[in-house]
Design a protein around this motif. Structure first.
Motif, short mmCIF file in Angstrom:
data_model
loop_
_atom_site.label_atom_id
_atom_site.label_comp_id
_atom_site.label_asym_id
_atom_site.label_seq_id
_atom_site.Cartn_x
_atom_site.Cartn_y
_atom_site.Cartn_z
N UNK A 7 0.61 -1.64 0.09
CA UNK A 7 0.06 -0.17 -0.05
C UNK A 7 0.22 1.16 -0.14
N UNK A 8 2.12 1.72 0.98
CA UNK A 8 3.10 2.87 0.88
C UNK A 8 3.83 2.52 0.76
N UNK A 9 3.97 0.75 -0.17
CA UNK A 9 5.50 0.92 -0.38
C UNK A 9 7.14 0.81 0.55
N UNK A 10 6.48 0.82 2.45
CA UNK A 10 7.78 0.54 2.88
C UNK A 10 8.31 -0.81 2.58
N UNK A 11 10.03 -0.65 3.06
CA UNK A 11 10.45 -2.04 2.72
C UNK A 11 11.47 -1.46 4.25
N UNK A 12 10.41 -2.58 5.06
CA UNK A 12 11.07 -1.65 6.77
C UNK A 12 12.27 -2.30 6.40
N UNK A 13 13.47 -3.09 6.37
CA UNK A 13 14.66 -3.92 6.58
C UNK A 13 15.04 -2.53 5.81
N UNK A 59 14.63 0.76 5.88
CA UNK A 59 13.91 1.56 6.68
C UNK A 59 14.95 1.73 8.69
N UNK A 60 14.58 0.09 9.25
CA UNK A 60 15.48 -0.36 9.90
C UNK A 60 16.57 -0.51 10.35
N UNK A 61 17.29 -1.14 8.81
CA UNK A 61 18.28 -1.36 8.68
C UNK A 61 18.86 -2.38 9.91
N UNK A 62 17.64 -3.80 9.59
CA UNK A 62 17.65 -5.32 10.51
C UNK A 62 17.06 -5.82 9.73
N UNK A 63 17.11 -7.61 9.70
CA UNK A 63 16.46 -8.13 9.28
C UNK A 63 15.23 -8.41 9.81
N UNK A 64 15.21 -7.85 11.14
CA UNK A 64 14.08 -8.99 12.10
C UNK A 64 12.28 -7.20 11.42
N UNK A 65 13.04 -6.13 10.99
CA UNK A 65 12.31 -4.92 10.77
C UNK A 65 11.07 -5.62 9.73
N UNK A 66 10.97 -7.48 9.33
CA UNK A 66 10.58 -7.58 8.55
C UNK A 66 9.09 -8.24 9.39
N UNK A 80 -4.85 -12.30 -1.65
CA UNK A 80 -3.76 -11.96 0.55
C UNK A 80 -3.01 -10.00 -0.27
N UNK A 81 -2.69 -9.50 0.89
CA UNK A 81 -1.78 -8.89 0.72
C UNK A 81 -0.98 -8.71 2.03
N UNK A 82 0.64 -7.87 1.66
CA UNK A 82 1.19 -7.19 2.22
C UNK A 82 1.44 -6.78 2.87
N UNK A 83 0.90 -5.38 3.97
CA UNK A 83 0.68 -4.32 4.42
C UNK A 83 1.23 -4.79 5.67
N UNK A 84 1.95 -2.91 5.74
CA UNK A 84 3.21 -2.53 6.81
C UNK A 84 1.22 -2.59 7.86
N UNK A 85 2.53 -2.31 9.62
CA UNK A 85 1.34 -2.24 10.22
C UNK A 85 0.57 -1.21 10.58
N UNK A 86 1.12 -0.09 10.00
CA UNK A 86 -0.17 0.95 10.06
C UNK A 86 -0.99 0.84 8.67
N UNK A 87 -0.57 0.57 7.67
CA UNK A 87 -1.88 0.48 6.95
C UNK A 87 -2.16 -0.37 6.85
N UNK A 88 -2.14 -1.48 7.77
CA UNK A 88 -2.83 -3.04 8.43
C UNK A 88 -4.06 -2.04 9.18
N UNK A 89 -3.23 -1.07 9.70
CA UNK A 89 -4.61 -0.79 11.02
C UNK A 89 -5.73 0.07 10.80
N UNK A 90 -4.72 0.73 9.63
CA UNK A 90 -5.82 1.91 9.19
C UNK A 90 -6.86 0.31 7.82
#
Length: 322
Positions: free
Chosen positions: A260-266, A268-275, A301-311
């Motif tokens: 949805x927002x194209x966030x790449x968490x890894x 953005x946060x510099x760690x694989x744990x951000x997945x 199904x869709x893969x969404x970041x936590x923020x987009x999922x809540x929205x």
């Protein structure tokens, strides 16, 4: 390695540490502290994967007991099946440099067992697809019925775990013929560990496992008017579904990002744990209309970041209350 197997592996390592302390008057205090903090698998991966030999390795070498080193213990015992080839090569390198004559463990002479790296190609995506084939009855395989264990599907159906894994691995290997001789299926096997990591329960036959049917899950206190959202949430928690979608998305796109927002968490946060920031959501809002036998596809199904999922869920809740 699943949690239960890791606990057994940790016990095995503690016993070996006790043997070293008893026979060599060596106090493996730091090693035991690592086991207590991280467990067996993580501890061994850290020690073996390090470029230089650990202090414990050096002390065991000085005592002429490298058979008690973690490098030897993963190469020369049945636990070898849980470690990838890269780590095993590193263990070999250190033991060769110390002139230790190791012998790789083999379950049977002339065994046709596939290596761990190959078995790990059966990702949660392929395991989920195999379960769906068994649910539909549209599957052919060379595996017999399970005599000791059942894999519990999301609707409560029971299937033979080794057969599920064999079909999944065959799909992962582009239709290669996978037979019972190619891997083991028991409590200490990599097969069972990967099935559990994919989100499925494996239980002894006759064991009444808690239901995995999404319809049986609690409603989290939602109001009566929010039935659409409640149904939606339950469907999203179906066993193995989220892990299957994430595995598919990574295979197709190389990494997990928000659709949805194209966030790449890894990044953005510099760690694989951000997945962990990426969650799986049903892209169709009318999940409540699905019948009991509805079989969701990964394209639903869709893969969404936590923020987009809540929205999205907030929007669904507004719709449910409309």
């Amino acid at each position: 390695m699943d949690k239960a197997t890791d606990e057994r592996f940790t016990v095995f390592l503690r016993e070996k540490a006790a043997e070293a302390k008893r026979e060599l008057k060596y106090d493996p205090r730091q090693f035991l502290a690592m086991l207590g903090a991280d467990g067996g698998y993580a501890t061994v991966s850290k020690l073996v994967g390090g470029r230089n030999p650990s202090d414990g390795f050096v002390k065991l070498w000085e005592s002429g007991r490298l058979d008690l080193s973690v490098e030897a213990l993963v190469l020369e015992t049945e636990w070898i099946r849980f470690f990838d080839e890269q780590l095993l090569k590193e263990a070999e390198r250190k033991l060769k440099a110390a002139n230790y004559p190791f012998v790789r463990h083999a379950a049977n002479a002339g065994s046709e067992r596939l290596p761990a790296d190959t078995l790990k190609k059966a990702t949660p995506e392929y395991i989920w697809r195999a379960v769906q084939l068994f649910r539909s009855g549209n599957v052919s395989h060379p595996f017999g019925s399970s005599t000791k264990y059942d894999l519990i599907a999301e609707n409560g159906d029971r299937f033979p775990p080794k057969a599920i894994f064999g079909v999944a691995l065959s799909m992962a290997l582009d239709g290669a013929v996978i037979e019972p001789k190619h891997f083991s299926g028991d409590e200490t096997s990599l097969c069972f560990a990967l099935l559990r990591d994919a989100g499925y329960q494996i239980v002894p036959k006759g064991f009444n496992a808690p239901s995995l049917d999404p319809a049986s899950l609690p409603e989290q206190g939602w109001a009566e008017g929010d039935r659409k959202l409640v149904s939606h949430l339950k469907r999203e928690r179906a066993a193995g579904l989220a892990k299957a979608k994430k595995a598919q998305y990574k295979r197709l796109h190389g990494k997990l990002t928000c659709e949805r927002c194209r966030l790449d968490p890894v990044t953005a946060f510099g760690t694989e744990l951000a997945e962990a920031c990426i969650e799986v959501h049903h892209s169709t809002t009318h999940v409540s209309q699905m019948g009991a036998q509805h079989m969701t596809t990964l394209d639903d199904l869709q893969c969404l970041c936590a923020n987009c999922h809540r929205l999205v869920h907030r929007l669904l809740r507004e719709e449910a209350g409309a």
